[in-house]
Design a protein around this motif. Structure first.
Motif, PDB file in Angstrom:
ATOM      1  N   ASP A   1       5.650  -0.230  -2.177  1.00  0.00           N
ATOM      2  CA  ASP A   1       7.038  -1.076  -2.658  1.00  0.00           C
ATOM      3  C   ASP A   1       7.367  -0.539  -3.396  1.00  0.00           C
ATOM      4  O   ASP A   1       8.649  -0.003  -3.645  1.00  0.00           O
ATOM      5  CB  ASP A   1       7.244  -2.597  -2.603  1.00  0.00           C
ATOM      6  N   MET A   2       6.088  -1.040  -4.461  1.00  0.00           N
ATOM      7  CA  MET A   2       6.855  -0.188  -6.396  1.00  0.00           C
ATOM      8  C   MET A   2       7.088   1.788  -5.883  1.00  0.00           C
ATOM      9  O   MET A   2       7.719   1.858  -6.495  1.00  0.00           O
ATOM     10  CB  MET A   2       5.302  -0.559  -7.053  1.00  0.00           C
TER      11      MET A   2
ATOM     12  N   LEU B   1       4.393   5.839   1.875  1.00  0.00           N
ATOM     13  CA  LEU B   1       3.311   5.822   0.740  1.00  0.00           C
ATOM     14  C   LEU B   1       2.287   5.362   0.709  1.00  0.00           C
ATOM     15  O   LEU B   1       2.072   4.174   1.416  1.00  0.00           O
ATOM     16  CB  LEU B   1       4.715   6.166  -0.758  1.00  0.00           C
ATOM     17  N   TYR B   2       1.287   5.478  -0.067  1.00  0.00           N
ATOM     18  CA  TYR B   2       0.091   4.681  -0.399  1.00  0.00           C
ATOM     19  C   TYR B   2       0.368   3.721  -1.648  1.00  0.00           C
ATOM     20  O   TYR B   2       0.854   4.445  -2.539  1.00  0.00           O
ATOM     21  CB  TYR B   2      -1.312   5.322   0.489  1.00  0.00           C
ATOM     22  N   ALA B   3      -0.175   2.720  -1.717  1.00  0.00           N
ATOM     23  CA  ALA B   3      -0.171   2.187  -3.018  1.00  0.00           C
ATOM     24  C   ALA B   3      -1.585   2.968  -3.832  1.00  0.00           C
ATOM     25  O   ALA B   3      -2.743   3.520  -3.375  1.00  0.00           O
ATOM     26  CB  ALA B   3      -0.968   0.786  -2.545  1.00  0.00           C
TER      27      ALA B   3
ATOM     28  N   ARG C   1      10.049   4.019  -6.889  1.00  0.00           N
ATOM     29  CA  ARG C   1      10.026   4.334  -8.346  1.00  0.00           C
ATOM     30  C   ARG C   1      10.634   6.101  -7.102  1.00  0.00           C
ATOM     31  O   ARG C   1      11.465   7.031  -7.783  1.00  0.00           O
ATOM     32  CB  ARG C   1       8.659   4.560  -8.526  1.00  0.00           C
ATOM     33  N   PHE C   2       9.973   6.917  -6.708  1.00  0.00           N
ATOM     34  CA  PHE C   2      10.631   7.481  -5.154  1.00  0.00           C
ATOM     35  C   PHE C   2      12.220   7.768  -5.469  1.00  0.00           C
ATOM     36  O   PHE C   2      12.617   9.159  -5.604  1.00  0.00           O
ATOM     37  CB  PHE C   2       9.584   7.774  -3.813  1.00  0.00           C
ATOM     38  N   GLN C   3      12.534   6.447  -4.635  1.00  0.00           N
ATOM     39  CA  GLN C   3      14.163   6.377  -5.043  1.00  0.00           C
ATOM     40  C   GLN C   3      14.689   6.366  -5.852  1.00  0.00           C
ATOM     41  O   GLN C   3      15.388   7.226  -6.045  1.00  0.00           O
ATOM     42  CB  GLN C   3      14.321   5.420  -3.694  1.00  0.00           C
ATOM     43  N   LYS C   4      14.507   6.087  -7.371  1.00  0.00           N
ATOM     44  CA  LYS C   4      14.782   6.347  -8.259  1.00  0.00           C
ATOM     45  C   LYS C   4      15.472   8.267  -8.745  1.00  0.00           C
ATOM     46  O   LYS C   4      16.136   8.164  -9.243  1.00  0.00           O
ATOM     47  CB  LYS C   4      14.030   5.340  -9.540  1.00  0.00           C
ATOM     48  N   ASP C   5      13.827   8.191  -8.867  1.00  0.00           N
ATOM     49  CA  ASP C   5      13.312   9.594  -9.247  1.00  0.00           C
ATOM     50  C   ASP C   5      14.031  10.799  -8.466  1.00  0.00           C
ATOM     51  O   ASP C   5      15.017  11.927  -9.093  1.00  0.00           O
ATOM     52  CB  ASP C   5      11.943  10.050  -9.165  1.00  0.00           C
TER      53      ASP C   5
END
Length: 290
Positions: A88-89, A111-113, A93-97
């Motif tokens: 989830d994090m 995405l993977y942890a 971060r991907f969405q923010k970037d």
């Protein structure tokens, strides 16, 4: 006799002044190179410790397993910082970037942890990172290790090249510094050659003659070094105002050691050159002084 001594002392004052200034300028050049070396080393360390190694975990790994792995890695000597990033994090971060909500589009999170590691600078080289990678991939919950291998290679290659160039320049400058300071001191002592010989002719011992010159050389060397240090402090102060981001690269301990080294160098070379000059004029015949 007294008038002759006073006259010689007066004539020697400008020479001492020029000697102090000359030695200060040479030490200032050496100190400037020292500051470059210190900041280059810190900058290299900063870049190396900015490289992130991602320990990507398998898709079915539970959070408690990931946290246990993170805790087991955290105490390794190569760890500078470590962080667990959940799926989830990673998505946030991907969405923010990139400004895209890909989860709504795909209807799942691809995405993977991961456990993100920043290694100590000494370990940021291909050989050390390869060993770390091999050890971590043995863990059953680790999918793969990801980091910028090409960047690591180029960074170390450039650091080694720059280090070699700085080392060569430093060695050459040290030799030049010794030569220039020695010649500056000997030139200053040249004006005192008749005073030295006169003291010898009236029966003064070599130690008695050399002592005041040696003490003066220690004081002059210290003054020269302090002038050079003051100049470097002024440069650092100006750099702090012009480039405040350099504050994070400041190594006050190394800078203090540099200043101490300049002080010792200034005194040592000044004392050695002065004492050698005094002994030289004591060995010469009177006619050879002209």
């Amino acid at each position: 006799m007294a008038q002759s001594g006073k006259s010689s002392a007066k004539k020697s004052k400008p020479s001492y002044l020029y000697s102090i200034i000359g030695v200060a300028l040479v030490l200032f050049s050496l100190g400037t190179l020292g500051l470059v070396v210190i900041h280059a080393s810190k900058l290299s360390k900063y870049f190396k410790e900015s490289i992130e190694v991602q320990v990507i975990l398998r898709d079915n790994v539970k959070e408690n397993q990931a946290m246990a792995l993170r805790d087991s890695i955290a105490h390794k000597p190569y760890i500078k910082s470590i962080e667990y990033v959940s799926k989830d994090m990673a998505a946030k971060r991907f969405q923010k970037d990139f400004g895209e909500d890909f989860i709504q589009l795909l209807q799942y999170n691809p995405l993977y942890a991961s456990i993100n590691i920043k290694a100590n600078a000494n370990y940021v080289n291909n050989d050390s990172l390869k060993i770390i990678e091999n050890n971590l991939t043995k863990q059953s919950i680790v999918r793969e290790i990801s980091y910028q291998r090409t960047l690591v290679s180029k960074l170390n290659e450039n650091v080694n090249k720059i280090g070699t160039v700085i080392l060569i320049i430093s060695c050459l400058l040290v030799l030049v510094v010794i030569f220039l300071i020695d010649n500056t001191i000997r030139l200053a002592m040249f004006s005192n050659r008749f005073l030295i010989k006169t003291m010898q002719m009236v029966g003064a011992t070599r130690g008695f003659i050399a002592k005041p010159f040696d003490l003066r050389s220690i004081a002059n060397g210290a003054i020269s070094a302090l002038i050079a240090i003051a100049g470097l402090i002024a440069i650092l102060s100006f750099a702090d105002k012009a480039l405040p981001e350099l504050n994070g690269l400041r190594d006050n301990l190394m800078i203090a050691l540099l200043f101490l080294g300049m002080l010792v160098t200034g005194i040592a070379i000044s004392l050695f050159s002065t004492h050698r000059s005094v002994m030289k004029y004591l060995r010469l015949k009177l006619d050879d002084l002209y």
